[in-house]
Motif scaffolding. Structure first.
Motif, mmCIF file in Angstrom:
data_model
loop_
_atom_site.group_PDB
_atom_site.id
_atom_site.type_symbol
_atom_site.label_atom_id
_atom_site.label_comp_id
_atom_site.label_asym_id
_atom_site.label_seq_id
_atom_site.Cartn_x
_atom_site.Cartn_y
_atom_site.Cartn_z
ATOM 1 N N GLU A 3 0.855 -1.176 0.000
ATOM 2 C CA GLU A 3 0.000 0.000 0.000
ATOM 3 C C GLU A 3 0.895 1.231 0.000
ATOM 4 N N ILE A 4 0.527 2.196 -0.837
ATOM 5 C CA ILE A 4 1.254 3.459 -0.921
ATOM 6 C C ILE A 4 0.250 4.586 -0.733
ATOM 7 N N PHE A 5 0.611 5.548 0.103
ATOM 8 C CA PHE A 5 -0.194 6.739 0.336
ATOM 9 C C PHE A 5 0.665 7.926 -0.066
ATOM 10 N N THR A 6 0.083 8.897 -0.774
ATOM 11 C CA THR A 6 0.893 9.994 -1.303
ATOM 12 C C THR A 6 0.193 11.339 -1.138
ATOM 13 N N ASP A 7 1.005 12.389 -1.118
ATOM 14 C CA ASP A 7 0.485 13.749 -1.201
ATOM 15 C C ASP A 7 1.603 14.684 -1.625
ATOM 16 N N GLY A 8 1.208 15.746 -2.293
ATOM 17 C CA GLY A 8 2.132 16.793 -2.694
ATOM 18 C C GLY A 8 1.601 18.129 -2.232
ATOM 19 N N ALA A 9 2.496 19.085 -2.077
ATOM 20 C CA ALA A 9 2.099 20.417 -1.615
ATOM 21 C C ALA A 9 3.045 21.458 -2.191
ATOM 22 N N SER A 10 2.515 22.634 -2.426
ATOM 23 C CA SER A 10 3.401 23.758 -2.734
ATOM 24 C C SER A 10 2.808 25.011 -2.126
ATOM 25 N N SER A 11 3.694 25.885 -1.678
ATOM 26 C CA SER A 11 3.301 27.146 -1.080
ATOM 27 C C SER A 11 3.414 28.195 -2.172
ATOM 28 N N GLY A 12 2.300 28.477 -2.809
ATOM 29 C CA GLY A 12 2.300 29.229 -4.049
ATOM 30 C C GLY A 12 2.347 28.191 -5.152
ATOM 31 N N ALA A 48 5.536 12.325 -5.430
ATOM 32 C CA ALA A 48 5.169 11.445 -4.323
ATOM 33 C C ALA A 48 4.974 10.016 -4.824
ATOM 34 N N VAL A 49 4.249 9.863 -5.919
ATOM 35 C CA VAL A 49 4.006 8.533 -6.487
ATOM 36 C C VAL A 49 5.313 7.939 -7.013
ATOM 37 N N ILE A 50 6.084 8.741 -7.741
ATOM 38 C CA ILE A 50 7.353 8.267 -8.318
ATOM 39 C C ILE A 50 8.303 7.798 -7.224
ATOM 40 N N SER A 51 8.489 8.610 -6.191
ATOM 41 C CA SER A 51 9.453 8.249 -5.145
ATOM 42 C C SER A 51 9.058 6.952 -4.453
ATOM 43 N N ALA A 52 7.764 6.762 -4.242
ATOM 44 C CA ALA A 52 7.301 5.523 -3.606
ATOM 45 C C ALA A 52 7.554 4.323 -4.505
ATOM 46 N N LEU A 53 7.187 4.427 -5.767
ATOM 47 C CA LEU A 53 7.381 3.299 -6.681
ATOM 48 C C LEU A 53 8.858 2.997 -6.891
ATOM 49 N N GLU A 54 9.689 4.022 -6.944
ATOM 50 C CA GLU A 54 11.122 3.802 -7.111
ATOM 51 C C GLU A 54 11.748 3.150 -5.874
ATOM 52 N N ALA A 55 11.083 3.253 -4.740
ATOM 53 C CA ALA A 55 11.607 2.651 -3.508
ATOM 54 C C ALA A 55 11.323 1.144 -3.431
ATOM 55 N N ILE A 56 10.452 0.650 -4.279
ATOM 56 C CA ILE A 56 10.129 -0.776 -4.281
ATOM 57 C C ILE A 56 11.264 -1.523 -4.969
ATOM 58 N N LYS A 57 11.836 -2.474 -4.273
ATOM 59 C CA LYS A 57 13.041 -3.156 -4.756
ATOM 60 C C LYS A 57 12.754 -4.288 -5.742
ATOM 61 N N LYS A 58 11.653 -5.022 -5.552
ATOM 62 C CA LYS A 58 11.352 -6.177 -6.400
ATOM 63 C C LYS A 58 10.333 -5.796 -7.465
ATOM 64 N N PRO A 59 10.535 -6.247 -8.720
ATOM 65 C CA PRO A 59 9.568 -5.951 -9.784
ATOM 66 C C PRO A 59 8.298 -6.784 -9.649
ATOM 67 N N ASN A 60 7.285 -6.390 -10.398
ATOM 68 C CA ASN A 60 6.021 -7.114 -10.518
ATOM 69 C C ASN A 60 5.293 -7.293 -9.181
ATOM 70 N N LEU A 99 7.128 10.758 -17.854
ATOM 71 C CA LEU A 99 7.939 9.678 -18.430
ATOM 72 C C LEU A 99 8.595 8.841 -17.341
ATOM 73 N N ARG A 100 9.040 9.499 -16.313
ATOM 74 C CA ARG A 100 9.644 8.781 -15.180
ATOM 75 C C ARG A 100 8.600 7.899 -14.480
ATOM 76 N N LEU A 101 7.397 8.431 -14.302
ATOM 77 C CA LEU A 101 6.335 7.662 -13.663
ATOM 78 C C LEU A 101 5.943 6.455 -14.511
ATOM 79 N N ILE A 102 5.746 6.639 -15.794
ATOM 80 C CA ILE A 102 5.339 5.531 -16.659
ATOM 81 C C ILE A 102 6.399 4.437 -16.660
ATOM 82 N N SER A 103 7.651 4.820 -16.628
ATOM 83 C CA SER A 103 8.735 3.836 -16.617
ATOM 84 C C SER A 103 8.643 2.924 -15.395
ATOM 85 N N VAL A 104 8.443 3.488 -14.228
ATOM 86 C CA VAL A 104 8.383 2.684 -13.003
ATOM 87 C C VAL A 104 6.995 2.048 -12.824
ATOM 88 N N TYR A 105 5.961 2.704 -13.309
ATOM 89 C CA TYR A 105 4.591 2.183 -13.242
ATOM 90 C C TYR A 105 4.488 0.849 -13.972
#
Length: 156
Positions: A3-12, A48-60, A99-105
């Motif tokens: 399970e992955i939970f994500t959020d992003g924020a920017s001030s402005g 947020a999504v990219i960093s979580a998926l990139e942290a997963i060590k095993k494929p599939n 492109l980075r997200l699709i690659s890891v997705y």
């Protein structure tokens, strides 16, 4: 099952931004966050999504991603991003991150679940805290692709 939970924020928007994510599987729990000195909320939702998926060590792996970002979820689930890719991202933002997200997705079996932001969902609230705290850090790095796009738009 991860399970992955994500959020992003920017001030402005743009402004200083951050992302937060939680990975949970069995008895394992990990929090990740990061920030940039000038970015957008949508870029941080993607990071947020990219960093979580990139942290997963095993494929599939079987992964469920909980996000409050319709931008991210709809672009994937409604397959808009694949049309953007075919058109070379003409008039679309965040090409580098998509492109980075699709690659890891493509390495996992992923299902998205939309959660309403700022509605008391404990993991979403924690991810928001992580994202806001990351955006407030001193000496944030450049979001190089974003700032290059701003510069390009000003010059051309």
């Amino acid at each position: 099952m991860i399970e992955i939970f994500t959020d992003g924020a920017s001030s402005g928007n743009p402004g200083p931004g951050g992302y937060g994510t939680i990975l949970r599987s069995g008895g394992h729990y990990k929090e990740l966050s990061g920030g940039f000195r000038k970015t957008t909320n949508n870029r941080m939702e993607l990071m947020a999504v990219i960093s979580a998926l990139e942290a997963i060590k095993k494929p599939n792996q079987t992964v469920t991603i909980y996000s409050d970002s319709r931008y991210v979820i709809d672009a994937i689930e409604k397959k808009w991003v694949y049309g953007w890719i075919k058109k070379g991202f003409k008039d679309k933002k965040n090409k580098d991150l998509w492109l980075r997200l699709i690659s890891v997705y493509s390495q996992h079996q992923i299902r998205f679940v939309w959660v309403k932001g700022h509605a008391g969902h404990p993991e979403n609230e924690r991810c928001d805290e992580l994202a806001v705290a990351a955006a407030k850090q001193a000496n944030l790095p450049l979001d190089v692709f974003f700032e290059a796009e701003i510069l390009k738009d000003k010059l051309f």
